[in-house]
Design an enzyme around this catalytic site. Structure first.
Site, mmCIF file in Angstrom:
data_model
loop_
_atom_site.group_PDB
_atom_site.id
_atom_site.type_symbol
_atom_site.label_atom_id
_atom_site.label_comp_id
_atom_site.label_asym_id
_atom_site.label_seq_id
_atom_site.Cartn_x
_atom_site.Cartn_y
_atom_site.Cartn_z
ATOM 1 N N CYS A 133 -34.452 32.166 -37.716
ATOM 2 C CA CYS A 133 -35.842 32.524 -37.046
ATOM 3 C C CYS A 133 -36.673 31.585 -37.882
ATOM 4 C CB CYS A 133 -36.069 34.013 -37.594
ATOM 5 S SG CYS A 133 -37.709 34.417 -37.521
ATOM 6 N N CYS A 136 -40.102 33.298 -39.292
ATOM 7 C CA CYS A 136 -39.892 33.892 -40.521
ATOM 8 C C CYS A 136 -39.669 33.075 -41.741
ATOM 9 C CB CYS A 136 -38.310 34.794 -40.516
ATOM 10 S SG CYS A 136 -38.135 35.643 -39.275
ATOM 11 N N ASP A 137 -39.177 31.885 -41.686
ATOM 12 C CA ASP A 137 -38.886 31.155 -42.633
ATOM 13 C C ASP A 137 -39.338 29.601 -42.592
ATOM 14 O OD1 ASP A 137 -37.167 33.219 -43.462
ATOM 15 O OD2 ASP A 137 -35.409 32.484 -42.442
#
Ligand code: NAP
Length: 312
Positions: A133, A136-137
């Site tokens: 993701c 997200c990261d």
């Protein structure tokens, strides 16, 4: 046991659209979601191909409005994981970890999940440099190097997104030609932060706590190369986007599926079991997008309503 007209499994675009239509038809409706609302779309940073989406639309912003719409139509939502289903009778029983639900009709909108590479070290370093993701990261890799595995739309779009954070993004693809749409490819080729490692697969990921190196193998020559983190950085990111698998294990042997585990439906989203419908990415179909998931959900809910009416 809690009794409903319609229980929808999954709160992604398909499940939420189904909820909207079922709620609007005044069916007593429950959506069961095991994690976060939105499914895969909440890990998507930019949405530009959902008709009428607002400028700078993100997965979470679109989902937030979809959730509000279902709520406004009186649809209930619960956080629970369905662990067993009995779908054959007129009343369908869905057993969750927290409660048991009954329904006259069920809409399966449980979506799909990212496929892992399956190489040594991948699981161990998941969340420690290996990610599925970018939204997200990506921020963890500000000014670091990252590698993106895959050559489809997701891989290339997420690589483009990662260039906003990482100092260099290398796409590792197992062939010498991308699968991604030409318009997306053009953006990647024009971006000087993006490099390509063609004809390569990741064989092993290693490190001490965080990813420090990976071994890639050339699919044509068989030659292996070790890629080590820059000494000052000490680590790098590996973002994996090599496709998806349906979240259909729970329905195996209970609802007809194709050989890849996607649930087979007719154009009305009906499965082979009366009163059981499937919508969105879990269904066998040619285009898995928010717009097609939402359309599936709408059709499934209308057909579930008709099915219930015919039973009464
Ligand atoms: P995909 O289109 O199936 O692409 C998967 C990519 O990963 C392919 O390039 C494939 O290589 C590679 N791959 C598969 N298994 C691999 C393995 N074991 N090791 C190394 N590489 C592997 O998946 P996706 O990109 O996630 O997209 C899924 C669907 O969503 C597609 O229909 C796509 O069009 C859609 N999507 C659309 C958008 C958009 O329109 N904006 C954005 C994201 C996704 P090969 O090419 O050699 O098979």
């Amino acid at each position: 046991m809690r009794a409903y007209d319609v229980v929808i499994i999954g709160a992604g675009p398909a499940g939420l659209a189904a909820g909207l239509y079922a709620g609007r038809a005044r069916l007593n409706t429950l959506i069961v979601e095991r994690e976060k609302d939105g499914g895969q779309i909440v890990i998507t940073n930019e949405i530009e191909n959902y008709p009428g989406c607002v400028e700078e639309e993100t997965g979470p912003s679109l989902i937030e409005r979809m959730v509000k719409q279902t709520r406004d139509f009186g649809v209930e939502k619960v956080l629970d994981t369905i662990v067993d289903v009995s779908l054959d009778g007129d009343i369908k029983i869905l057993k969750g970890q927290h409660d048991t639900y009954s329904a006259k009709a069920v809409i399966i909108a449980a979506g799909a999940h990212p496929v892992p590479i399956g190489c040594k070290g991948e699981r161990e370093f998941s969340g420690k440099g290996v990610s599925y993701c970018a939204t997200c990261d990506a921020a963890f890799f500000e000014d670091f190097e990252v590698y993106v595995v895959g050559g489809g739309d997701s891989a290339v779009e997420e690589a483009l997104y990662l260039t906003k954070f990482a100092r260099k993004v290398t796409i590792i693809h197992r062939r010498d030609e991308l699968r991604a749409a030409k318009s997306i490819q053009e953006k990647a080729f024009a971006n000087d932060k993006i490099a390509f490692l063609w004809d390569c697969v990741v064989e092993e990921i290693s490190g001490d706590g965080l990813v420090e190196s990976m071994t890639v193998k050339n699919t044509k020559t068989g030659q292996t190369t070790e890629i080590r983190a820059d000494e000052e950085d000490g680590t790098f990111g590996i973002f994996v986007f090599i496709g998806f698998q349906p979240n259909s294990a729970l329905f195996k042997g209970k609802v007809a599926m194709n050989e890849r585990g996607y649930i087979v439906t007719d154009p009305d989203m009906k499965t082979n079991i009366p009163g059981v419908f499937a919508a969105g990415d879990i269904r066998e179909k040619s285009l898995r997008q928010v717009v097609t998931a939402a359309a599936d959900g709408a059709i499934a809910a209308v057909q579930a309503g008709k099915y219930i009416e015919a039973q009464e």
